[in-house]
Enzyme design. Sequence first.
Site, PDB file in Angstrom:
ATOM      1  CE  LYS A  10      43.532  34.334  34.284  1.00 37.21           C
ATOM      2  NZ  LYS A  10      42.366  34.079  35.188  1.00 37.21           N
ATOM      3  CE1 TYR A  50      44.528  36.078  39.749  1.00 38.69           C
ATOM      4  CE2 TYR A  50      46.121  34.424  39.038  1.00 38.69           C
ATOM      5  CZ  TYR A  50      45.101  35.325  38.747  1.00 38.69           C
ATOM      6  OH  TYR A  50      44.660  35.461  37.459  1.00 38.69           O
ATOM      7  CG  PHE A  58      39.071  29.668  43.703  1.00 42.26           C
ATOM      8  CD1 PHE A  58      40.037  30.540  43.218  1.00 42.26           C
ATOM      9  CD2 PHE A  58      37.896  30.210  44.217  1.00 42.26           C
ATOM     10  CE1 PHE A  58      39.851  31.911  43.249  1.00 42.26           C
ATOM     11  CE2 PHE A  58      37.693  31.586  44.246  1.00 42.26           C
ATOM     12  CZ  PHE A  58      38.687  32.442  43.761  1.00 42.26           C
ATOM     13  NE  ARG A  86      37.632  42.895  35.014  1.00 41.22           N
ATOM     14  CZ  ARG A  86      37.944  41.913  35.887  1.00 41.22           C
ATOM     15  NH1 ARG A  86      39.219  41.693  36.243  1.00 41.22           N
ATOM     16  NH2 ARG A  86      37.024  41.132  36.380  1.00 41.22           N
ATOM     17  CB  THR A  92      35.025  35.929  36.800  1.00 36.47           C
ATOM     18  OG1 THR A  92      35.338  37.267  37.184  1.00 36.47           O
ATOM     19  CG2 THR A  92      36.060  34.974  37.334  1.00 36.47           C
ATOM     20  NE  ARG A 103      38.120  36.075  32.122  1.00 44.93           N
ATOM     21  CZ  ARG A 103      38.272  36.818  33.219  1.00 44.93           C
ATOM     22  NH1 ARG A 103      37.306  37.639  33.595  1.00 44.93           N
ATOM     23  NH2 ARG A 103      39.379  36.749  33.928  1.00 44.93           N
ATOM     24  CG  ASN A 113      39.048  32.989  33.904  1.00 46.59           C
ATOM     25  OD1 ASN A 113      40.271  32.945  33.860  1.00 46.59           O
ATOM     26  ND2 ASN A 113      38.392  33.690  34.800  1.00 46.59           N
ATOM     27  CG  HIS A 116      44.857  39.119  35.117  1.00 48.09           C
ATOM     28  ND1 HIS A 116      44.178  39.061  36.326  1.00 48.09           N
ATOM     29  CD2 HIS A 116      45.547  40.294  35.133  1.00 48.09           C
ATOM     30  CE1 HIS A 116      44.471  40.153  37.028  1.00 48.09           C
ATOM     31  NE2 HIS A 116      45.297  40.912  36.328  1.00 48.09           N
ATOM     32  CD  GLU A 127      46.992  43.122  38.455  1.00 50.18           C
ATOM     33  OE1 GLU A 127      46.697  43.259  37.242  1.00 50.18           O
ATOM     34  OE2 GLU A 127      46.178  42.723  39.307  1.00 50.18           O
TER      35      GLU A 127
HETATM   36  P1  IDP Z   1      38.820  38.120  37.454  1.00 50.84           P
HETATM   37  O1  IDP Z   1      39.957  37.336  36.815  1.00 50.84           O
HETATM   38  O2  IDP Z   1      37.630  38.226  36.544  1.00 50.84           O
HETATM   39  O3  IDP Z   1      39.273  39.459  37.980  1.00 50.84           O
HETATM   40  P2  IDP Z   1      38.794  37.205  40.222  1.00 50.84           P
HETATM   41  O4  IDP Z   1      37.575  37.139  41.085  1.00 50.84           O
HETATM   42  O5  IDP Z   1      39.799  38.262  40.495  1.00 50.84           O
HETATM   43  O6  IDP Z   1      38.297  37.261  38.702  1.00 50.84           O
HETATM   44  O7  IDP Z   1      39.478  35.764  40.321  1.00 50.84           O
HETATM   45  C1  IDP Z   1      40.791  35.563  39.841  1.00 50.84           C
HETATM   46  C2  IDP Z   1      40.822  34.246  39.092  1.00 50.84           C
HETATM   47  O8  IDP Z   1      40.571  33.175  40.003  1.00 50.84           O
HETATM   48  C3  IDP Z   1      39.748  34.086  38.014  1.00 50.84           C
HETATM   49  O9  IDP Z   1      40.082  34.715  36.797  1.00 50.84           O
HETATM   50  C4  IDP Z   1      39.673  32.578  37.885  1.00 50.84           C
HETATM   51  O10 IDP Z   1      40.790  32.063  37.127  1.00 50.84           O
HETATM   52  C5  IDP Z   1      39.830  32.144  39.340  1.00 50.84           C
HETATM   53  N1  IDP Z   1      38.525  32.027  40.004  1.00 50.84           N
HETATM   54  C6  IDP Z   1      37.715  33.039  40.415  1.00 50.84           C
HETATM   55  N2  IDP Z   1      36.595  32.579  40.989  1.00 50.84           N
HETATM   56  C7  IDP Z   1      36.681  31.227  40.936  1.00 50.84           C
HETATM   57  C8  IDP Z   1      35.817  30.160  41.383  1.00 50.84           C
HETATM   58  O11 IDP Z   1      34.741  30.378  41.930  1.00 50.84           O
HETATM   59  N3  IDP Z   1      36.264  28.887  41.143  1.00 50.84           N
HETATM   60  C9  IDP Z   1      37.452  28.617  40.550  1.00 50.84           C
HETATM   61  N4  IDP Z   1      38.284  29.581  40.127  1.00 50.84           N
HETATM   62  C10 IDP Z   1      37.921  30.872  40.304  1.00 50.84           C
HETATM   63 MG    MG Z   2      40.544  39.939  39.530  1.00 50.65          MG
END
Ligand code: IDP
Ligand code: MG
Length: 139
Positions: A10, A50, A58, A86, A92, A103, A113, A116, A127
């Site tokens: 990212k 997304y 968010f 993962r 996350t 991470r 973070n 992805h 994807e």
């Molecule tokens: P992942 O990337 O671990 O699969 P997801 O729940 O799919 O997590 O969320 C996608 C992305 O959205 C996260 O990697 C992060 O950048 C952002 N995100 C997820 N949850 C939050 C939150 O609670 N606050 C702000 N950003 C979030």
């Molecule tokens: Mg995800």
Amino acid sequence: MSNITFTILKPDSIRNGNTGAILDKIVKSGFKIKAMKFTKMTDEKASSFYSIHSERPFFKDLVGYMTSGPIVAAILEKENAVNDFRELIGSTNPEEAKEGTIRNMFAKSISENAIHGSDSDENAKIECEFHFSPDEIFN
Ligand code: IDP
Ligand code: MG
């Protein structure tokens, strides 16, 4: 397609100079790079990528972040690729990510973070095809 996953380094990873270190960790963890590009997502592309999160509070910030600078997108191959990747990237929320995960090492917050990773074989395929055409993927 159970042996491939899709990743994005990212914009914060690129901005903070962590591209090389993260790719090194990925390759040393046994993932083979099948496709890779240095690119920047448009608003439209990031919103579509997304779209599952479009109702989340968010979402707007997420699209803004993902389009804030260049990314590295890649297709990775390894036995059990989705689950092993993962594990390698960690939770996350980097505060919950295990020691030694990407991470844990490189991410600053739950929103920015670092990386992805696909969450299922089905989504990995979607994807990969979203970001790469067949002639950009190699054995
Ligand atoms: P992942 O990337 O671990 O699969 P997801 O729940 O799919 O997590 O969320 C996608 C992305 O959205 C996260 O990697 C992060 O950048 C952002 N995100 C997820 N949850 C939050 C939150 O609670 N606050 C702000 N950003 C979030
Ligand atoms: Mg995800």
